[in-house]
Structures are given as structure tokens and as C-alpha cells.
Design a protein around this motif. Sequence first.
Motif, PDB file in Angstrom:
ATOM      1  N   GLY A 243       0.829  -1.202   0.000  1.00 34.12           N
ATOM      2  CA  GLY A 243       0.000   0.000   0.000  1.00 34.12           C
ATOM      3  C   GLY A 243       0.860   1.249   0.000  1.00 34.12           C
ATOM      4  O   GLY A 243       2.086   1.194   0.125  1.00 34.12           O
ATOM      5  N   THR A 244       0.200   2.376  -0.127  1.00 31.18           N
ATOM      6  CA  THR A 244       0.877   3.671  -0.146  1.00 31.18           C
ATOM      7  C   THR A 244       0.643   4.377   1.179  1.00 31.18           C
ATOM      8  O   THR A 244      -0.509   4.581   1.587  1.00 31.18           O
ATOM      9  N   TYR A 245       1.724   4.734   1.839  1.00 30.38           N
ATOM     10  CA  TYR A 245       1.597   5.425   3.122  1.00 30.38           C
ATOM     11  C   TYR A 245       1.183   6.877   2.869  1.00 30.38           C
ATOM     12  O   TYR A 245       1.662   7.505   1.923  1.00 30.38           O
ATOM     13  N   PRO A 246       0.276   7.426   3.689  1.00 29.75           N
ATOM     14  CA  PRO A 246      -0.158   8.810   3.465  1.00 29.75           C
ATOM     15  C   PRO A 246       1.007   9.793   3.570  1.00 29.75           C
ATOM     16  O   PRO A 246       1.930   9.595   4.364  1.00 29.75           O
ATOM     17  N   ASP A 247       0.954  10.841   2.753  1.00 33.19           N
ATOM     18  CA  ASP A 247       1.973  11.887   2.795  1.00 33.19           C
ATOM     19  C   ASP A 247       1.713  12.766   4.012  1.00 33.19           C
ATOM     20  O   ASP A 247       0.795  13.598   4.015  1.00 33.19           O
ATOM     21  N   THR A 248       2.500  12.562   5.058  1.00 36.36           N
ATOM     22  CA  THR A 248       2.272  13.281   6.318  1.00 36.36           C
ATOM     23  C   THR A 248       3.055  14.586   6.392  1.00 36.36           C
ATOM     24  O   THR A 248       2.882  15.346   7.343  1.00 36.36           O
ATOM     25  N   SER A 249       3.900  14.855   5.407  1.00 34.14           N
ATOM     26  CA  SER A 249       4.752  16.046   5.483  1.00 34.14           C
ATOM     27  C   SER A 249       3.926  17.331   5.498  1.00 34.14           C
ATOM     28  O   SER A 249       4.323  18.325   6.106  1.00 34.14           O
ATOM     29  N   LYS A 250       2.762  17.306   4.837  1.00 34.23           N
ATOM     30  CA  LYS A 250       1.932  18.503   4.776  1.00 34.23           C
ATOM     31  C   LYS A 250       1.139  18.744   6.066  1.00 34.23           C
ATOM     32  O   LYS A 250       0.509  19.793   6.225  1.00 34.23           O
ATOM     33  N   LEU A 251       1.140  17.766   6.953  1.00 37.78           N
ATOM     34  CA  LEU A 251       0.370  17.899   8.192  1.00 37.78           C
ATOM     35  C   LEU A 251       1.089  18.733   9.243  1.00 37.78           C
ATOM     36  O   LEU A 251       0.465  19.225  10.183  1.00 37.78           O
ATOM     37  N   ILE A 252       2.409  18.872   9.113  1.00 40.88           N
ATOM     38  CA  ILE A 252       3.195  19.539  10.148  1.00 40.88           C
ATOM     39  C   ILE A 252       3.499  20.968   9.701  1.00 40.88           C
ATOM     40  O   ILE A 252       4.248  21.183   8.745  1.00 40.88           O
ATOM     41  N   PRO A 253       2.915  21.966  10.368  1.00 38.67           N
ATOM     42  CA  PRO A 253       3.132  23.367   9.981  1.00 38.67           C
ATOM     43  C   PRO A 253       4.579  23.788  10.249  1.00 38.67           C
ATOM     44  O   PRO A 253       5.297  23.159  11.026  1.00 38.67           O
ATOM     45  N   THR A 254       4.981  24.844   9.588  1.00 39.00           N
ATOM     46  CA  THR A 254       6.314  25.426   9.822  1.00 39.00           C
ATOM     47  C   THR A 254       6.215  26.729  10.610  1.00 39.00           C
ATOM     48  O   THR A 254       7.204  27.206  11.152  1.00 39.00           O
ATOM     49  N   GLU A 255       5.028  27.327  10.669  1.00 36.81           N
ATOM     50  CA  GLU A 255       4.804  28.550  11.447  1.00 36.81           C
ATOM     51  C   GLU A 255       3.681  28.327  12.438  1.00 36.81           C
ATOM     52  O   GLU A 255       2.739  27.577  12.160  1.00 36.81           O
ATOM     53  N   PHE A 256       3.781  29.012  13.582  1.00 35.79           N
ATOM     54  CA  PHE A 256       2.823  28.788  14.658  1.00 35.79           C
ATOM     55  C   PHE A 256       2.355  30.100  15.269  1.00 35.79           C
ATOM     56  O   PHE A 256       3.112  31.066  15.370  1.00 35.79           O
ATOM     57  N   MET A 257       1.098  30.100  15.684  1.00 35.50           N
ATOM     58  CA  MET A 257       0.510  31.260  16.348  1.00 35.50           C
ATOM     59  C   MET A 257       1.107  31.476  17.729  1.00 35.50           C
ATOM     60  O   MET A 257       1.353  32.594  18.173  1.00 35.50           O
ATOM     61  N   LEU A 258       1.376  30.342  18.416  1.00 37.17           N
ATOM     62  CA  LEU A 258       1.841  30.415  19.796  1.00 37.17           C
ATOM     63  C   LEU A 258       2.758  29.237  20.091  1.00 37.17           C
ATOM     64  O   LEU A 258       2.461  28.107  19.704  1.00 37.17           O
ATOM     65  N   ALA A 259       3.860  29.515  20.775  1.00 39.65           N
ATOM     66  CA  ALA A 259       4.759  28.459  21.248  1.00 39.65           C
ATOM     67  C   ALA A 259       4.961  28.638  22.739  1.00 39.65           C
ATOM     68  O   ALA A 259       5.104  29.767  23.222  1.00 39.65           O
ATOM     69  N   MET A 260       4.954  27.545  23.451  1.00 34.91           N
ATOM     70  CA  MET A 260       5.208  27.615  24.901  1.00 34.91           C
ATOM     71  C   MET A 260       6.084  26.456  25.338  1.00 34.91           C
ATOM     72  O   MET A 260       6.036  25.369  24.751  1.00 34.91           O
ATOM     73  N   LYS A 261       6.876  26.713  26.349  1.00 33.45           N
ATOM     74  CA  LYS A 261       7.713  25.684  26.951  1.00 33.45           C
ATOM     75  C   LYS A 261       7.276  25.469  28.385  1.00 33.45           C
ATOM     76  O   LYS A 261       6.955  26.425  29.096  1.00 33.45           O
ATOM     77  N   VAL A 262       7.297  24.204  28.797  1.00 30.98           N
ATOM     78  CA  VAL A 262       6.873  23.860  30.147  1.00 30.98           C
ATOM     79  C   VAL A 262       7.739  22.715  30.658  1.00 30.98           C
ATOM     80  O   VAL A 262       8.235  21.897  29.872  1.00 30.98           O
ATOM     81  N   ASP A 263       7.939  22.661  31.959  1.00 30.72           N
ATOM     82  CA  ASP A 263       8.711  21.577  32.565  1.00 30.72           C
ATOM     83  C   ASP A 263       8.043  20.235  32.285  1.00 30.72           C
ATOM     84  O   ASP A 263       6.835  20.078  32.524  1.00 30.72           O
ATOM     85  N   MET A 264       8.820  19.292  31.755  1.00 35.79           N
ATOM     86  CA  MET A 264       8.264  18.001  31.343  1.00 35.79           C
ATOM     87  C   MET A 264       7.598  17.263  32.503  1.00 35.79           C
ATOM     88  O   MET A 264       6.446  16.827  32.398  1.00 35.79           O
ATOM     89  N   ASN A 265       8.297  17.106  33.627  1.00 34.64           N
ATOM     90  CA  ASN A 265       7.747  16.335  34.743  1.00 34.64           C
ATOM     91  C   ASN A 265       6.473  16.963  35.278  1.00 34.64           C
ATOM     92  O   ASN A 265       5.476  16.260  35.544  1.00 34.64           O
ATOM     93  N   HIS A 266       6.466  18.293  35.435  1.00 33.99           N
ATOM     94  CA  HIS A 266       5.278  18.968  35.964  1.00 33.99           C
ATOM     95  C   HIS A 266       4.094  18.812  35.002  1.00 33.99           C
ATOM     96  O   HIS A 266       2.965  18.541  35.428  1.00 33.99           O
ATOM     97  N   PHE A 267       4.370  18.977  33.712  1.00 34.14           N
ATOM     98  CA  PHE A 267       3.296  18.873  32.718  1.00 34.14           C
ATOM     99  C   PHE A 267       2.772  17.443  32.641  1.00 34.14           C
ATOM    100  O   PHE A 267       1.553  17.212  32.650  1.00 34.14           O
TER     101      PHE A 267
END
Length: 373
Positions: A243-267
Motif C-alpha cells: 500500500g501507499t503510506y499517506p503523505d504526512t509532510s503537509k500535516l506539520i506546519p512550519t509557522e505557529f501562532m503560539l509556542a510555549m515551553k513547560v517543565d516536562m515532569n510537571h506537565f
Amino acid sequence: MKLEIKQNILLEHLNYVIRGISNKNIIPVLNCIKFELDETGLYLMSTDNEIAIKTFIDKDDIENIDKCGTIVVSGRFIYDIVKKLPNEIITIEEVVDNKIFITTTNSSFNLNCNNPEEFPVLDLGNHKSPICIPKRVFKNIIKQVAFATSTQESRPVLTGLNFKIEGTRLECTGTDSYRLAKTSIEIETSVEETINIIIPTKNLNELIKMFSDEDGNIELHIFNNKVIFKFNTIIMLSRLINGTYPDTSKLIPTEFMLAMKVDMNHFYNSIDRASLLTNEADKNTIKLESNNNSIVVSSNIPEIGYVEEKLSVQKNNQEEIKIAFSSKYMIDALRALESQEVELLFNGEVKPIIIRNPENENLIQLILPIRTY
């Protein structure tokens, strides 16, 4: 055939080949393990026609080779017998009428054998240009991506991992259409033609369980309809998914409205606690709402109760977000990151959430939101 071998050595290799047997097989010989003894040592083989496993015990690890030969015996029975025997020398002897005796100091078993000629011929030959990857790296790839694949047989291509190799870059993707995980590495071998294959996830999970240690390399011998893995004394064949695997490259944006960082363990712990008041009927839904430099994670089951968790975050701008998602999917994604911080990227409440390790841009997780707001 007759040999003497220590129980722990035989059991170690039976642990490998037992993975090539399926309980669903109605063809008796596909539930069997083939023992092939010659002057160099003992080969053990199993197959269910979807995967095949072959392992080798060198003559130096066998106490005594009395008579060479080949037998095919019920895999489940011989595995359970050897597993329960004490750690001492076992004698396995083929006798007349297609039977074998398995004996130790105080135990003896008699098992019927199948006709060796009925056992499938396994083509486990080499490809002229195998791909070599450190076992530790290969295991990490599977652990980072495999969880995102589907378990629904209605879309077979989504039950596997897509391996795409161009030049020296290997990209591995898994998705069930609601979430996605993708990672990439550089390999030492450059391929002349692009490789794009789908390997069943369940086979890859069985493969990495056989890594007794993570030192050394694994070889991938890729053919049109199969891939053969070779490492240590083990060879494993897996059929590929057509079969043909779906083209997922178009699903991942390159620009974002908002980015945030958070502590992994707490989150992670906040999501884990909030998930206590979710249920599968509502897709394990939890909500995330930002407010200045903090976020609130919440969930509720009206007839049970409500939970709210508050965390500090670092944002790249003053935009705010309200979004809902599956707590199960988020927990799976976070487990694969193995980082101290997690980066969450948003483009609105109905656009996919991107989850990343800020220090590893090669690993990307994507989760579709759930519409509740």
C-alpha cells in the motif's frame, strides 16, 4: 539427532524463536520450531508466514553433539517444557516413529514430531547493500514512534511504521490518523534509490524485545516484499505491508501562532492527574487554557467530579489558547520525548498540536484537538 545442552542456553534461544509462532495458525507446522543440528552447532527456526526467526547456538555452547539431524516439534510444548526444567544439562534425542525424548537427571518427556519436509523453506539471504544502524539508535526510533500507529485492521497501512530513506537520511513515521509521531536520523550508508516501505509495528516491537544488549549494530536487508534484520546470532524476516503510506509532510506546519515551553515532569504529572477524571466514552478529553505565563489543565466527569491543575509556562508572545485533546494521546507523546522540557506549538483550537523536545528537532509529535469549546 542427539545432543546435550545446558537448559539456560537452550531457553535463551527458544525465547527468540517462540516469537515467530502465532496461536492463530491452523496449519500445524507453523506452530512448530525446527531444530537443525550439524557439526557447527544448532539452528532454531520458526515462522508464521508473516515473520520468520532463525537463531544459532555455536558448537562451543553445546555440551555434546552425538548425532546430527533435523526435527520439527511443537514450539509451545518444547518451550514450556524447557522453561520449567532445572538449570542443568538437557539431552534431546530423536527416536523412531517421529518422536523425541527430552531428559534431565530426574525428568523425561516424550514429544511427537512433524515431518521436517513440511516446514517452509526460509529465504534469509543478504541484500547486496544492507543498511547498518546501531541497535541502541534503532530501538529508540521504534520506541519514539510505534505507539502512534493504529491497531485497526481496516486500514492496514496505518498498522505499520513507514521507513523512508533518501541518501543518508532515514525518516520513520507512525500515525493512526488522530495523532502522528515522526523521527529522523542520519545513517552511514547512502542509498542510491529512495526506499519507502511499511513494516508492521507488531513485528518491530517483537524485534526490539530480542535485543539482549544494545551494543553493536543491526543490519536491514530490504527487498520488494520483505525486510530481513540481522544482529548477533539472530535473523528475523518480516513481510512488508502493501500500500501507499499517506503523505504526512503537509500535516506539520512550519509557522505557529503560539509556542510555549513547560517543565516536562510537571506537565506530565498534571496531565496524568487530570486524566483520572476522564473516560474513554468522551475520548479521555482534557482541556488546556493559557492565561499570561500560566496554563490551566482541567477535566471533569459531571456525575463524578472536576479536577484543575495550574502550571507556569514560557510563551513566545501574548497570544492565548483554549484547546481540548486526549489525555491518553498526550501522555503517550510525552513518554516518547525523554526531555526535561517540552515545547507545545499551537495554531488555534481546531488545528493540530505539535509536541517537541526543544533540544531535538528531529523528533516531532502531533495530536489532533477535540472540539469542545
